[in-house]
Design a protein around this motif. Structure first.
Motif, PDB file in Angstrom:
ATOM      1  N   ASN A   1       0.849  -1.185   0.000  1.00  0.00           N
ATOM      2  CA  ASN A   1       0.000   0.000   0.000  1.00  0.00           C
ATOM      3  C   ASN A   1       0.884   1.233   0.000  1.00  0.00           C
ATOM      4  O   ASN A   1       2.005   1.225   0.499  1.00  0.00           O
TER       5      ASN A   1
ATOM      6  N   ILE B   1       0.416   3.949   1.642  1.00  0.00           N
ATOM      7  CA  ILE B   1       0.560   4.411   3.017  1.00  0.00           C
ATOM      8  C   ILE B   1       0.118   3.276   3.926  1.00  0.00           C
ATOM      9  O   ILE B   1      -0.989   2.766   3.796  1.00  0.00           O
ATOM     10  N   ASN B   2       0.980   2.915   4.828  1.00  0.00           N
ATOM     11  CA  ASN B   2       0.678   1.868   5.787  1.00  0.00           C
ATOM     12  C   ASN B   2       0.057   2.509   7.036  1.00  0.00           C
ATOM     13  O   ASN B   2       0.587   3.502   7.544  1.00  0.00           O
ATOM     14  N   ASN B   3      -1.043   1.962   7.513  1.00  0.00           N
ATOM     15  CA  ASN B   3      -1.723   2.548   8.679  1.00  0.00           C
ATOM     16  C   ASN B   3      -0.815   2.601   9.899  1.00  0.00           C
ATOM     17  O   ASN B   3      -0.804   3.597  10.624  1.00  0.00           O
ATOM     18  N   ALA B   4      -0.065   1.544  10.123  1.00  0.00           N
ATOM     19  CA  ALA B   4       0.815   1.511  11.295  1.00  0.00           C
ATOM     20  C   ALA B   4       1.886   2.598  11.198  1.00  0.00           C
ATOM     21  O   ALA B   4       2.187   3.273  12.199  1.00  0.00           O
ATOM     22  N   ASP B   5       2.455   2.780  10.016  1.00  0.00           N
ATOM     23  CA  ASP B   5       3.478   3.811   9.836  1.00  0.00           C
ATOM     24  C   ASP B   5       2.890   5.213  10.007  1.00  0.00           C
ATOM     25  O   ASP B   5       3.521   6.089  10.589  1.00  0.00           O
ATOM     26  N   LEU B   6       1.687   5.400   9.499  1.00  0.00           N
ATOM     27  CA  LEU B   6       1.026   6.695   9.627  1.00  0.00           C
ATOM     28  C   LEU B   6       0.746   7.026  11.092  1.00  0.00           C
ATOM     29  O   LEU B   6       1.015   8.136  11.555  1.00  0.00           O
ATOM     30  N   LEU B   7       0.251   6.055  11.846  1.00  0.00           N
ATOM     31  CA  LEU B   7      -0.016   6.289  13.269  1.00  0.00           C
ATOM     32  C   LEU B   7       1.275   6.533  14.048  1.00  0.00           C
ATOM     33  O   LEU B   7       1.312   7.372  14.954  1.00  0.00           O
ATOM     34  N   LYS B   8       2.346   5.819  13.680  1.00  0.00           N
ATOM     35  CA  LYS B   8       3.633   6.024  14.345  1.00  0.00           C
ATOM     36  C   LYS B   8       4.148   7.437  14.101  1.00  0.00           C
ATOM     37  O   LYS B   8       4.613   8.111  15.025  1.00  0.00           O
TER      38      LYS B   8
ATOM     39  N   LEU C   1      -1.163  11.106   0.236  1.00  0.00           N
ATOM     40  CA  LEU C   1      -2.586  10.816   0.409  1.00  0.00           C
ATOM     41  C   LEU C   1      -3.440  11.738  -0.465  1.00  0.00           C
ATOM     42  O   LEU C   1      -4.354  11.283  -1.151  1.00  0.00           O
TER      43      LEU C   1
ATOM     44  N   TRP D   1      -4.076  18.279  11.824  1.00  0.00           N
ATOM     45  CA  TRP D   1      -3.409  17.038  12.185  1.00  0.00           C
ATOM     46  C   TRP D   1      -3.267  16.868  13.692  1.00  0.00           C
ATOM     47  O   TRP D   1      -3.300  15.755  14.205  1.00  0.00           O
TER      48      TRP D   1
END
Length: 80
Positions: free
Chosen positions: A14, A16-23, A45, A76
């Motif tokens: 993908n 954007i990875n959700n885990a990377d975005l949250l980190k 995005l 943000w």
């Protein structure tokens, strides 16, 4: 004699990875500023969202992308 080669198929990654975005969001909250990596993710995005077929024919996609990026940069900190 025949040699057998193994071919590994990579999974589609993908953009954007959700885990990377949250980190990155956590790091930005701790630093109380938008990190460069989070900025790149938000830009990516916005760019990918404009490429959705229902928006592709619009003549003002640059304006939409700019407004979306501006809004994301403003709000943000409110993401929890």
């Amino acid at each position: 004699m025949t040699e057998t080669k193994t071919v590994t198929v990579k999974k589609k990654k993908n953009y954007i990875n959700n885990a990377d975005l949250l980190k990155e969001l956590e790091i930005s909250h701790k630093q109380d500023r938008l990190t460069e990596e989070l900025g790149k993710m938000l830009l990516l995005l916005c760019q990918r969202y404009v490429q959705i077929p229902r928006f592709a024919k619009y003549t003002y996609t640059d304006d939409m992308r700019g407004f979306a990026l501006m809004t994301l940069c403003k709000v943000w900190r409110g993401f929890d």
